[in-house]
Write a protein that holds these residues in place. Structure first.
Motif, PDB file in Angstrom:
ATOM      1  N   UNK A 143      26.227  -6.768  92.091  1.00  0.00           N
ATOM      2  CA  UNK A 143      24.877  -6.753  92.649  1.00  0.00           C
ATOM      3  C   UNK A 143      23.815  -6.448  91.591  1.00  0.00           C
ATOM      4  N   UNK A 144      24.208  -6.376  90.334  1.00  0.00           N
ATOM      5  CA  UNK A 144      23.236  -6.123  89.278  1.00  0.00           C
ATOM      6  C   UNK A 144      22.498  -7.394  88.890  1.00  0.00           C
ATOM      7  N   UNK A 145      21.270  -7.210  88.409  1.00  0.00           N
ATOM      8  CA  UNK A 145      20.475  -8.323  87.894  1.00  0.00           C
ATOM      9  C   UNK A 145      19.968  -7.940  86.509  1.00  0.00           C
ATOM     10  N   UNK A 146      20.239  -8.802  85.533  1.00  0.00           N
ATOM     11  CA  UNK A 146      19.824  -8.523  84.163  1.00  0.00           C
ATOM     12  C   UNK A 146      19.205  -9.759  83.516  1.00  0.00           C
ATOM     13  N   UNK A 147      18.434 -10.491  84.305  1.00  0.00           N
ATOM     14  CA  UNK A 147      17.787 -11.664  83.760  1.00  0.00           C
ATOM     15  C   UNK A 147      18.675 -12.884  83.828  1.00  0.00           C
ATOM     16  N   UNK A 148      18.184 -13.973  83.241  1.00  0.00           N
ATOM     17  CA  UNK A 148      18.847 -15.262  83.420  1.00  0.00           C
ATOM     18  C   UNK A 148      19.182 -15.974  82.110  1.00  0.00           C
ATOM     19  N   UNK A 154      25.726 -13.494  82.173  1.00  0.00           N
ATOM     20  CA  UNK A 154      27.075 -12.942  82.075  1.00  0.00           C
ATOM     21  C   UNK A 154      27.158 -11.572  82.734  1.00  0.00           C
ATOM     22  N   UNK A 155      26.144 -10.751  82.514  1.00  0.00           N
ATOM     23  CA  UNK A 155      26.125  -9.409  83.088  1.00  0.00           C
ATOM     24  C   UNK A 155      25.873  -9.431  84.586  1.00  0.00           C
ATOM     25  N   UNK A 156      25.262 -10.493  85.079  1.00  0.00           N
ATOM     26  CA  UNK A 156      24.814 -10.548  86.465  1.00  0.00           C
ATOM     27  C   UNK A 156      25.951 -10.287  87.441  1.00  0.00           C
ATOM     28  N   UNK A 159      26.065 -13.424  92.928  1.00  0.00           N
ATOM     29  CA  UNK A 159      26.887 -14.635  92.859  1.00  0.00           C
ATOM     30  C   UNK A 159      26.069 -15.891  92.601  1.00  0.00           C
ATOM     31  N   UNK A 160      24.919 -16.028  93.237  1.00  0.00           N
ATOM     32  CA  UNK A 160      24.157 -17.264  93.071  1.00  0.00           C
ATOM     33  C   UNK A 160      23.564 -17.404  91.677  1.00  0.00           C
ATOM     34  N   UNK A 161      23.422 -16.298  90.969  1.00  0.00           N
ATOM     35  CA  UNK A 161      22.911 -16.364  89.601  1.00  0.00           C
ATOM     36  C   UNK A 161      23.998 -16.763  88.604  1.00  0.00           C
ATOM     37  N   UNK A 162      25.253 -16.743  89.047  1.00  0.00           N
ATOM     38  CA  UNK A 162      26.374 -17.045  88.154  1.00  0.00           C
ATOM     39  C   UNK A 162      27.113 -18.323  88.538  1.00  0.00           C
ATOM     40  N   UNK A 168      29.654 -20.736  80.645  1.00  0.00           N
ATOM     41  CA  UNK A 168      28.952 -20.298  79.434  1.00  0.00           C
ATOM     42  C   UNK A 168      28.860 -18.777  79.329  1.00  0.00           C
ATOM     43  N   UNK A 169      29.524 -18.065  80.208  1.00  0.00           N
ATOM     44  CA  UNK A 169      29.339 -16.623  80.237  1.00  0.00           C
ATOM     45  C   UNK A 169      30.179 -15.901  79.193  1.00  0.00           C
ATOM     46  N   UNK A 170      29.740 -14.668  78.874  1.00  0.00           N
ATOM     47  CA  UNK A 170      30.392 -13.824  77.876  1.00  0.00           C
ATOM     48  C   UNK A 170      31.464 -12.957  78.538  1.00  0.00           C
ATOM     49  N   UNK A 171      32.112 -12.129  77.743  1.00  0.00           N
ATOM     50  CA  UNK A 171      33.204 -11.274  78.219  1.00  0.00           C
ATOM     51  C   UNK A 171      32.619 -10.033  78.886  1.00  0.00           C
ATOM     52  N   UNK A 172      32.549 -10.067  80.201  1.00  0.00           N
ATOM     53  CA  UNK A 172      31.968  -8.970  80.972  1.00  0.00           C
ATOM     54  C   UNK A 172      32.910  -8.601  82.113  1.00  0.00           C
ATOM     55  N   UNK A 173      33.099  -7.305  82.318  1.00  0.00           N
ATOM     56  CA  UNK A 173      33.865  -6.790  83.450  1.00  0.00           C
ATOM     57  C   UNK A 173      32.897  -6.040  84.358  1.00  0.00           C
ATOM     58  N   UNK A 174      33.073  -6.186  85.651  1.00  0.00           N
ATOM     59  CA  UNK A 174      32.125  -5.611  86.595  1.00  0.00           C
ATOM     60  C   UNK A 174      32.706  -4.421  87.358  1.00  0.00           C
ATOM     61  N   UNK A 175      31.912  -3.363  87.436  1.00  0.00           N
ATOM     62  CA  UNK A 175      32.195  -2.252  88.331  1.00  0.00           C
ATOM     63  C   UNK A 175      31.691  -2.599  89.731  1.00  0.00           C
TER      64      UNK A 175
END
Length: 439
Positions: A143-148, A154-156, A159-162, A168-175
């Motif tokens: 549920x985080x938003x960190x821009x586009x 990648x951090x987002x 769901x609709x933002x990703x 093209x996303x980076x290596x990110x793991x979500x809490x």
């Protein structure tokens, strides 16, 4: 007020917009002053979202307009690659004066999205400089938003933002996010669920804490509908980051510049990150600009790694980094915040604001209310499809004379810090009317 002719809407592809629906029934602003917009037809619309959380000091501030005009007339543009404008150093020093102690090295960019990607690169550069080049993974939150931009996408955690950009996303793991059913209609910080921060500990055990460069969180998750962290949650994140040598980044693009009652939410919650991203109210929305602030220690490590080589220490920047006109607007905005005591005003106005928000509790379209300082989330009861009711409510509010931001079925209500109690009452009355409508 002169009524403007309806523009040709063929060529402008609007962002985050159902363009087909908009063209059928456009909702436009033609003028703004204080906490009010006017449509091209001259109808007043109260601004319940500070534009897009940008105009903390209200619209149409002559002090900012004069500063921008003066700067445009003196030095309209200068590059900041191997050259500089004095106004950028003045702005950085003034900004450092309201940042948390020790977070006083400022890098300017053009938007919140650019600030997030810049912060990600700073974290990687710092770890490489300190002999930890293996730290390339990031952690953020559902549920985080960190821009586009690439990094922010990648951090987002929305769901609709990703969805369309996973390749093209980076290596990110979500809490996990921090909202639970038990928190419904909680005013301020929830008393329970701080242990959700232990997700970070489990991620460290699974992936190796020494592979993680940084954790990115919004102190209050704004774009999803004002998710306020439980008491102790941010403190626990800080402790885990310290344990594993991970940098902690607070995305304060929305929470910065008085929105919580303090200059920054990190000060309000007494948790000091290693980096802070900011934008929006940085210039009161007048000129696009953002910044990343960090410590002298992080800057020094990157500088020292470059040695005596005649090259940039940090191979990163933008054409419009530290744009002199944006710097002038930012200085004027900070002067307004200080001279009018707007951060303290936000703190004193918050109780009346939240009283009004939580008075919406029993309306038929309200399933949850959340709020802190001068920002609140109004969660709507589900419609026929996700986001359908949010879109309908946002458009109905506009028709009744109120602008707010909707993300899916969550409304984000964040009036300017210059609002009066009467302004707040008028906004709440419109919310009551629309959210009480039977459909």
């Amino acid at each position: 007020m002169t009524v403007l002719a309806k523009p040709n809407m063929t060529n402008h592809w609007m962002p985050f917009t159902n363009n087909r629906m908009f063209r059928e029934e456009p909702q436009m602003f033609a003028k703004a002053k204080g906490v009010t917009y006017w449509t091209p037809e001259g109808r007043e619309i109260l601004d319940g979202a500070s534009g897009l959380f940008c105009c903390a000091a209200g619209h149409g501030r002559p002090e900012i307009a004069d500063a921008v005009h003066k700067q445009l007339s003196t030095l309209d543009y200068s590059p900041h690659f191997q050259r500089a404008a004095p106004v950028s150093f003045e702005f950085a020093e003034k900004l450092a004066g309201i940042l948390p102690d020790g977070i006083d090295r400022v890098f300017f960019a053009g938007s919140g999205s650019e600030a997030v990607d810049t912060a990600m690169k700073m974290c990687l550069a710092y770890h490489r400089a300190t002999g930890n080049a293996q730290r390339t993974r990031f952690v953020s939150r559902a549920w985080g938003y960190h821009g586009v931009n690439l990094g922010g996408t990648s951090l987002a955690g929305m769901v609709n933002n990703r969805r369309d950009f996973s390749g093209i996303t980076c290596d990110v793991v979500h809490m996990r996010h921090t909202w639970t059913e038990e928190q419904r209609f909680t005013r301020g910080q929830p008393e329970t669920d701080a242990d959700l921060a232990n997700d970070l500990e489990e991620i460290c055990k699974t992936y190796g804490g020494d592979t993680i460069a940084a954790v990115f969180v919004e102190p209050i998750a704004g774009s999803i509908g004002t998710i306020v962290p439980p008491k102790g949650y941010l403190e626990r994140l800080r402790a885990i980051c310290d344990k594993y040598g991970i940098l902690l980044v607070f995305d304060e693009v929305i929470t910065g510049f008085g929105r919580t009652g303090s200059a920054f939410a990190s000060q309000e919650f007494a948790v000091k990150p290693d980096l802070i991203t900011m934008a929006k109210a940085l210039t009161n929305g007048a000129i696009p600009m953002s910044a990343v602030a960090t410590s002298a220690e992080i800057q020094a490590a990157v500088f020292e790694a470059a040695g005596d080589a005649d090259r940039p220490e940090f191979f990163h920047g933008y054409t419009y980094s530290a744009h002199p006109v944006a710097c002038a607007a930012g200085i004027a905005a900070l002067d307004i915040y200080a001279s009018e005591g707007l951060f303290d005003r936000a703190k004193s106005l918050s109780a009346h604001f939240l009283d009004g928000v939580f008075g919406l509790r029993n309306l038929p379209h309200v399933s949850d209310l959340r709020g802190y300082g001068m920002m609140a989330g109004i969660q709507l009861t589900p419609g026929k499809a996700p986001g359908e009711k949010g879109s309908w409510v946002q458009r109905e509010l506009f028709k009744e004379g109120l602008h707010v931001k909707a993300t899916g079925d969550a409304l984000i209500f964040a009036p300017a810090l210059v609002s009066t109690e009467e302004n707040i009452n008028d906004m709440i009355a419109i919310l009551q009317k629309v959210l009480g409508t039977q459909i």
